[in-house]
Design an enzyme around this catalytic site. Structure first.
Site, PDB file in Angstrom:
ATOM      1  N   LYS A   1       0.834  -1.216   0.000  1.00  0.00           N
ATOM      2  CA  LYS A   1       0.000   0.000   0.000  1.00  0.00           C
ATOM      3  C   LYS A   1       0.865   1.262   0.000  1.00  0.00           C
ATOM      4  O   LYS A   1       0.638   2.180  -0.792  1.00  0.00           O
ATOM      5  CB  LYS A   1      -0.928  -0.028   1.229  1.00  0.00           C
ATOM      6  CG  LYS A   1      -1.827   1.191   1.369  1.00  0.00           C
ATOM      7  CD  LYS A   1      -3.134   0.839   2.043  1.00  0.00           C
ATOM      8  CE  LYS A   1      -2.992   0.621   3.536  1.00  0.00           C
ATOM      9  NZ  LYS A   1      -3.236   1.820   4.338  1.00  0.00           N
ATOM     10  N   SER A   2       1.854   1.308   0.882  1.00  0.00           N
ATOM     11  CA  SER A   2       2.701   2.509   0.972  1.00  0.00           C
ATOM     12  C   SER A   2       3.380   2.791  -0.361  1.00  0.00           C
ATOM     13  O   SER A   2       3.455   3.935  -0.807  1.00  0.00           O
ATOM     14  CB  SER A   2       3.806   2.296   2.012  1.00  0.00           C
ATOM     15  OG  SER A   2       3.264   2.269   3.288  1.00  0.00           O
TER      16      SER A   2
ATOM     17  N   ARG B   1       2.957   5.925  -3.159  1.00  0.00           N
ATOM     18  CA  ARG B   1       4.120   6.737  -3.563  1.00  0.00           C
ATOM     19  C   ARG B   1       4.344   6.669  -5.074  1.00  0.00           C
ATOM     20  O   ARG B   1       4.674   7.667  -5.721  1.00  0.00           O
ATOM     21  CB  ARG B   1       5.364   6.273  -2.799  1.00  0.00           C
ATOM     22  CG  ARG B   1       5.339   6.771  -1.334  1.00  0.00           C
ATOM     23  CD  ARG B   1       6.235   5.929  -0.466  1.00  0.00           C
ATOM     24  NE  ARG B   1       6.369   6.444   0.878  1.00  0.00           N
ATOM     25  CZ  ARG B   1       5.474   6.283   1.865  1.00  0.00           C
ATOM     26  NH1 ARG B   1       4.335   5.645   1.632  1.00  0.00           N
ATOM     27  NH2 ARG B   1       5.693   6.763   3.078  1.00  0.00           N
TER      28      ARG B   1
ATOM     29  N   SER C   1       7.350   9.303  12.018  1.00  0.00           N
ATOM     30  CA  SER C   1       6.228   9.186  11.078  1.00  0.00           C
ATOM     31  C   SER C   1       6.721   9.338   9.643  1.00  0.00           C
ATOM     32  O   SER C   1       7.190  10.407   9.237  1.00  0.00           O
ATOM     33  CB  SER C   1       5.175  10.251  11.372  1.00  0.00           C
ATOM     34  OG  SER C   1       4.333  10.382  10.248  1.00  0.00           O
TER      35      SER C   1
ATOM     36  N   ASP D   1       2.386  -0.855  12.052  1.00  0.00           N
ATOM     37  CA  ASP D   1       1.087  -1.357  11.594  1.00  0.00           C
ATOM     38  C   ASP D   1       0.829  -2.809  11.985  1.00  0.00           C
ATOM     39  O   ASP D   1      -0.266  -3.329  11.747  1.00  0.00           O
ATOM     40  CB  ASP D   1       0.987  -1.226  10.065  1.00  0.00           C
ATOM     41  CG  ASP D   1       0.854   0.232   9.641  1.00  0.00           C
ATOM     42  OD1 ASP D   1       0.408   1.057  10.462  1.00  0.00           O
ATOM     43  OD2 ASP D   1       1.211   0.546   8.490  1.00  0.00           O
TER      44      ASP D   1
ATOM     45  N   ARG E   1      -5.835   1.918  18.222  1.00  0.00           N
ATOM     46  CA  ARG E   1      -5.498   0.486  18.156  1.00  0.00           C
ATOM     47  C   ARG E   1      -4.919  -0.093  19.436  1.00  0.00           C
ATOM     48  O   ARG E   1      -5.069  -1.292  19.690  1.00  0.00           O
ATOM     49  CB  ARG E   1      -4.509   0.246  16.999  1.00  0.00           C
ATOM     50  CG  ARG E   1      -5.185   0.292  15.666  1.00  0.00           C
ATOM     51  CD  ARG E   1      -4.230  -0.107  14.563  1.00  0.00           C
ATOM     52  NE  ARG E   1      -4.886   0.052  13.274  1.00  0.00           N
ATOM     53  CZ  ARG E   1      -4.256   0.262  12.137  1.00  0.00           C
ATOM     54  NH1 ARG E   1      -2.932   0.340  12.127  1.00  0.00           N
ATOM     55  NH2 ARG E   1      -4.917   0.381  11.014  1.00  0.00           N
TER      56      ARG E   1
HETATM   57  C1  S3P Z   1       2.634   4.941   6.319  1.00  0.00           C
HETATM   58  C2  S3P Z   1       3.186   5.375   7.496  1.00  0.00           C
HETATM   59  C3  S3P Z   1       2.700   4.976   8.827  1.00  0.00           C
HETATM   60  C4  S3P Z   1       1.758   3.784   8.741  1.00  0.00           C
HETATM   61  C5  S3P Z   1       0.763   3.902   7.619  1.00  0.00           C
HETATM   62  C6  S3P Z   1       1.495   4.018   6.283  1.00  0.00           C
HETATM   63  C7  S3P Z   1       3.231   5.404   5.040  1.00  0.00           C
HETATM   64  O1  S3P Z   1       1.999   6.069   9.411  1.00  0.00           O
HETATM   65  O2  S3P Z   1       1.065   3.603   9.956  1.00  0.00           O
HETATM   66  O3  S3P Z   1      -0.092   2.778   7.566  1.00  0.00           O
HETATM   67  O4  S3P Z   1       2.941   4.811   3.989  1.00  0.00           O
HETATM   68  O5  S3P Z   1       3.992   6.375   5.070  1.00  0.00           O
HETATM   69  P1  S3P Z   1       2.787   7.225  10.244  1.00  0.00           P
HETATM   70  O6  S3P Z   1       3.674   7.892   9.311  1.00  0.00           O
HETATM   71  O7  S3P Z   1       1.693   8.116  10.754  1.00  0.00           O
HETATM   72  O8  S3P Z   1       3.474   6.493  11.353  1.00  0.00           O
END
Ligand code: S3P
Length: 444
Positions: A24-25, A29, A170, A322, A353
């Protein structure tokens, strides 16, 4: 009324090789960077989840042509800030915190106000963490006093490169500033607490001027802006966070073996594998290689009847943020008391969570000690529930749903889990894979 999932655990055993959905990340991007590249970008194996479909719709509203043929995605970029849109547009990010936060970094130059909205869960999440650094860069916001969605954003012709200190760990905050740096003159400098580094990796892969100096706890990232880059090809690896549910399912079941192929095994994402191995699992990553700047490999896991407790060092938190819910479940079946600390960020996700994880374990008869930012879990390796368990109010959080499903198969009992569509925001094949492994459930 949403649909419900019924699980009445029966014996099962599997020995299989599977593939799971794309990361997903990285999908988000790749879409965002494709929208800023010159020419036709081709992304293979894109995740077809609701978060990604919402991201695509928002980029289309910003005037980017995108076509999707199954898991193949073509993006027709016009270079940096090549958005073209009318006044008064509304971008709906749905449940996606990552898209909602990262897109703001690309709106540095937007000439009109754009409204950003999200679903009920996203509308409760904090945006001050993004607004503050982006305001320093020159982006302007109209937001309520809680700094939650809906908000309005307008860019500026006077964009500054900033020095930004990201202290939370983050990746979303770090990445929003890195994306804003693409349109800023000169060099943006970010000192960032360790977190997933996919934005850094894709910048390097695309030849965007970036240097990253890795220190023990913080990375120093320098991005030189206003340099156009060309369209690209990218194949998305499988999502390690989705993989985690099947890893723990296999570990906590009897006589099962699983190979999960082509998983993204970037160090900043597989903290949960290190934790589980410290707990006595024997998970192996084989056939590793680097593709498109990311480490990939096949994850091999088999059932482990006795897991040990863990005292989880909080330095690992950002490598498994996560996956904590599913790790809590493994700790609930381990021998002894496990502890996890410095987890206040966990209550700021799609649902609180940390609190909900504790509540779920209590429903299973597992004792926990919860504070604002830590949890102790009193594991019970012999647990075999006979009662009815009903999972209702969980803010439709996809990861709470999937953790509940894994608990239903591995802790016994008769389960009813509400709002089953929640898993579609991140892992649309989840229930199909459960079925392929021979595990039974009903939907009513
Ligand atoms: C993510 C960063 C994380 C993660 C989220 C996806 C990302 O959040 O919990 O599911 O793709 O950059 P945070 O950056 O708020 O920790």
């Amino acid at each position: 009324m949403g649909k419900k999932l019924l699980i009445d655990n029966e014996n099962y055993s599997f020995k299989k090789k599977i593939s799971i959905d794309g990361d997903k990340s990285i999908s988000i991007r790749a879409l965002l960077l494709g929208s800023q590249a010159y020419g036709k970008t081709f992304i293979e194996n894109i995740l077809l989840s609701e978060d990604i479909l919402n991201s695509i719709n928002c980029l289309k509203k910003l005037g980017i042509k995108i076509s999707l043929i199954k898991k193949k995605c073509f993006i027709y970029g016009r270079g940096l800030n090549g958005f073209k849109y009318r006044r008064n547009i509304v971008l709906n990010a749905g449940n996606s915190g990552t898209f909602a936060r990262l897109i703001l970094g690309l709106l540095t130059k937007s000439p009109f106000y754009i409204k950003l909205i999200g679903d009920k869960s996203l509308s409760k999440r904090d945006f001050s963490r993004i607004i503050l650094p982006l305001q320093k860069i020159g982006i302007n916001f109209k937001a309520n006093s809680n700094k939650t969605l809906p908000l309005q954003v307008i860019g500026s012709n006077f964009v500054n490169p900033i020095h930004y200190f990201e202290k939370r760990g983050s990746a979303q905050c770090k990445s929003a500033v890195m994306l804003a740096a693409l349109n800023s003159p000169g060099q943006t400098v970010i000192k960032a607490k360790k977190s997933r580094d996919h934005t850094e990796n894709i910048f390097k892969y695309l030849g965007i001027p970036i240097t990253v100096k890795k220190n023990k706890h913080y990375d120093e990232i320098r991005v030189t802006g206003q340099k156009d880059f060309r369209s690209f090809k990218y194949k998305i690896p499988s999502d390690p966070s989705s993989c985690a549910f099947f890893v723990v399912l296999t570990l906590l079941s009897k006589n099962c073996k699983l190979i999960i192929q082509n998983v993204n095994v970037n160090k900043s994402r597989i903290g949960y594998i290190n934790i589980l191995n410290k707990m006595g699992a024997k998970i192996k990553i084989r056939n590793t290689r680097t593709r498109f700047g990311e480490r990939q490999g096949d994850v091999h896991v088999e059932s482990q009847p006795t897991l040990k407790k863990i005292n989880c060092p909080s330095s690992l938190n950002s490598n498994l943020i996560d996956e904590f819910l599913i790790i809590f479940l493994a700790a609930a079946k381990a021998n002894g008391v496990s502890s996890f600390y410095n987890l206040s960020e966990l209550n700021k996700k799609e649902s609180p969570r940390l609190k909900l994880g504790s509540k779920l374990l209590n429903q299973l008869g597992i004792k926990t000690q919860l504070t604002k930012d830590s949890i102790k879990i009193f594991g019970n390796p012999y647990i075999n529930l006979k009662k009815n368990i009903n999972i209702k109010d969980y803010y439709k959080d996809h990861r709470v749903f999937m953790t509940s499903v894994i608990a239903a198969f591995t802790f016994g009992g008769k389960w009813k889990i509400n709002d089953i569509d929640s898993y579609k925001s991140s892992f649309p094949s989840f229930l199909n894979i459960i079925k392929k492994l021979g595990l039974k459930f009903k939907i009513i």
